[in-house]
Design a protein around this motif. Structure first.
Motif, PDB file in Angstrom:
ATOM      1  N   TYR A  18      -7.315   2.344  -4.154  1.00  0.00           N
ATOM      2  CA  TYR A  18      -6.440   1.752  -3.356  1.00  0.00           C
ATOM      3  C   TYR A  18      -5.039   1.598  -4.194  1.00  0.00           C
ATOM      4  CZ  TYR A  18      -3.893  -2.117  -0.567  1.00  0.00           C
ATOM      5  OH  TYR A  18      -2.887  -2.585  -0.171  1.00  0.00           O
ATOM      6  N   GLY A  47      -5.443   0.021   5.728  1.00  0.00           N
ATOM      7  CA  GLY A  47      -6.009  -0.120   4.630  1.00  0.00           C
ATOM      8  C   GLY A  47      -6.617  -1.497   3.774  1.00  0.00           C
ATOM      9  N   ARG A  50     -10.310  -1.235   2.854  1.00  0.00           N
ATOM     10  CA  ARG A  50     -10.402  -0.557   1.291  1.00  0.00           C
ATOM     11  C   ARG A  50      -9.681  -1.493   0.437  1.00  0.00           C
ATOM     12  NH1 ARG A  50     -10.300   4.693  -0.899  1.00  0.00           N
ATOM     13  NH2 ARG A  50     -11.651   5.103   0.995  1.00  0.00           N
ATOM     14  N   GLU A 184       2.545   7.096   1.313  1.00  0.00           N
ATOM     15  CA  GLU A 184       1.385   7.432   2.151  1.00  0.00           C
ATOM     16  C   GLU A 184       1.219   8.891   1.728  1.00  0.00           C
ATOM     17  OE1 GLU A 184      -0.078   6.438   6.719  1.00  0.00           O
ATOM     18  OE2 GLU A 184       2.183   7.152   6.475  1.00  0.00           O
ATOM     19  N   ILE A 187      -1.074   8.660  -1.112  1.00  0.00           N
ATOM     20  CA  ILE A 187      -2.530   8.266  -0.827  1.00  0.00           C
ATOM     21  C   ILE A 187      -3.307   9.343  -0.028  1.00  0.00           C
ATOM     22  CG2 ILE A 187      -3.732   6.549   0.433  1.00  0.00           C
ATOM     23  CD1 ILE A 187      -1.315   4.708   0.099  1.00  0.00           C
ATOM     24  N   THR A 223      -3.426   5.597   8.652  1.00  0.00           N
ATOM     25  CA  THR A 223      -3.507   6.317   7.521  1.00  0.00           C
ATOM     26  C   THR A 223      -5.026   6.916   7.356  1.00  0.00           C
ATOM     27  OG1 THR A 223      -1.919   4.867   6.472  1.00  0.00           O
ATOM     28  CG2 THR A 223      -3.453   6.067   4.973  1.00  0.00           C
ATOM     29  N   ARG A 224      -5.949   6.225   7.770  1.00  0.00           N
ATOM     30  CA  ARG A 224      -7.270   6.817   7.686  1.00  0.00           C
ATOM     31  C   ARG A 224      -7.208   8.301   8.487  1.00  0.00           C
ATOM     32  NH1 ARG A 224      -9.959   3.243  10.622  1.00  0.00           N
ATOM     33  NH2 ARG A 224     -10.369   1.950   8.891  1.00  0.00           N
TER      34      ARG A 224
END
Length: 270
Positions: A18, A47, A50, A184, A187, A223-224
């Motif tokens: 994370y 998030g 997570r 992002e 990530i 984001t997933r």
């Protein structure tokens, strides 16, 4: 253990990845240390889950995660009597197990649960930190390691599904949103293995699609979904197909809206 010490040993532990975007990790730790319940607010896929998994691992606490839904009752959380081998035995629910073990209990999208759930939570969210089990006659006092964390997506709120002020004001609250583009990109690169240079256009497209939220879309790209898209591309799927599969199709079933989104993708990607 202070947060600095937790960071020092983070690399030696099996901790879900994370990337903090603010002081949310520090706030979580202080809430845990002072036995305060925590409410996470933010859009789907930004998030939150997570983050809770990451913090539970960093703090060395067991984690019970419950995905709330329309049929979730207080008994699903606390437990019920079941028939086993001809005998009637009490079986703890996830909330009761978390209290007994001094674990973190995370209720994801708590507003989706039935209203009787919040009644069970209230005694755990004040200085009493109690869980009454009416069916067994027990009154459990939460130990030091127990923490209650709930989340919801304010974008889905309506009159029938909203946290009452009397419930919201029992929690500390931290607002989540999608990371800034630079964060992002990092990530998604970390999670998918795709180089950052190839992810930057996808993040730019996600921003354009998120700007449409509230117009033709109920939700923007998470984001997933970006991680899913980048993972497909890294595995050899053509970018155009990966974008349609991961960033367009999950957002809508309307053919006209889907075509409009594809045009937005063409423009955003040049």
């Amino acid at each position: 253990m202070p947060l600095s010490a937790l960071k020092a040993v983070a690399d030696d532990l099996d901790i879900p990845y994370y990337q903090a975007v603010g002081d949310e990790c520090e706030l979580f730790e202080h809430a845990f240390r002072h036995r305060l319940p925590l409410l996470l607010k933010g859009p789907t896929g930004c998030g939150k889950t997570r983050f809770v998994s990451h913090m539970a691992a960093r703090l060395g606490r067991p984690l019970y995660t419950v995905s709330c839904h329309d049929d979730l009752t207080a008994a699903d959380l606390t437990g019920r009597y079941l028939l086993k081998g001809g005998d009637t035995v009490w079986v703890d629910g996830p909330l009761t197990r978390a209290v007994r073990e001094g674990a973190i209990c995370y209720l994801d999208e708590v507003v989706e649960a039935r209203k009787d759930v919040t009644v069970v939570l209230h005694p755990l969210t004040d200085d009493r930190r109690l869980l009454p089990l009416d069916r067994t006659g027990e009154l459990l006092e939460a130990p030091e390691g127990f923490m209650l964390v709930v989340s919801y997506n304010p974008g889905y709120q309506n009159v029938l599904k909203a946290l009452k002020p009397s419930t919201r004001q029992r929690f500390l609250a931290v607002e989540f949103d999608f990371p800034a583009p630079e964060a992002e990109i990092a990530i998604v690169a970390r999670e998918s293995g795709l180089p950052e240079g190839r992810i930057a256009p996808l993040v730019r497209l996600a921003g354009a699609l998120r700007d449409l939220k509230g117009q033709d879309l109920e939700e923007g790209v998470s984001t997933r979904l970006l991680v899913y898209c980048a993972t497909l591309i890294r595995s050899g799927i053509r970018p155009e197909r990966a974008i349609r599969t991961a960033l367009i199709e999950p957002l809508t079933d309307d053919a006209d809206v889907r075509q409009a989104l594809l045009r937005v993708a063409d423009i955003a990607l040049g």
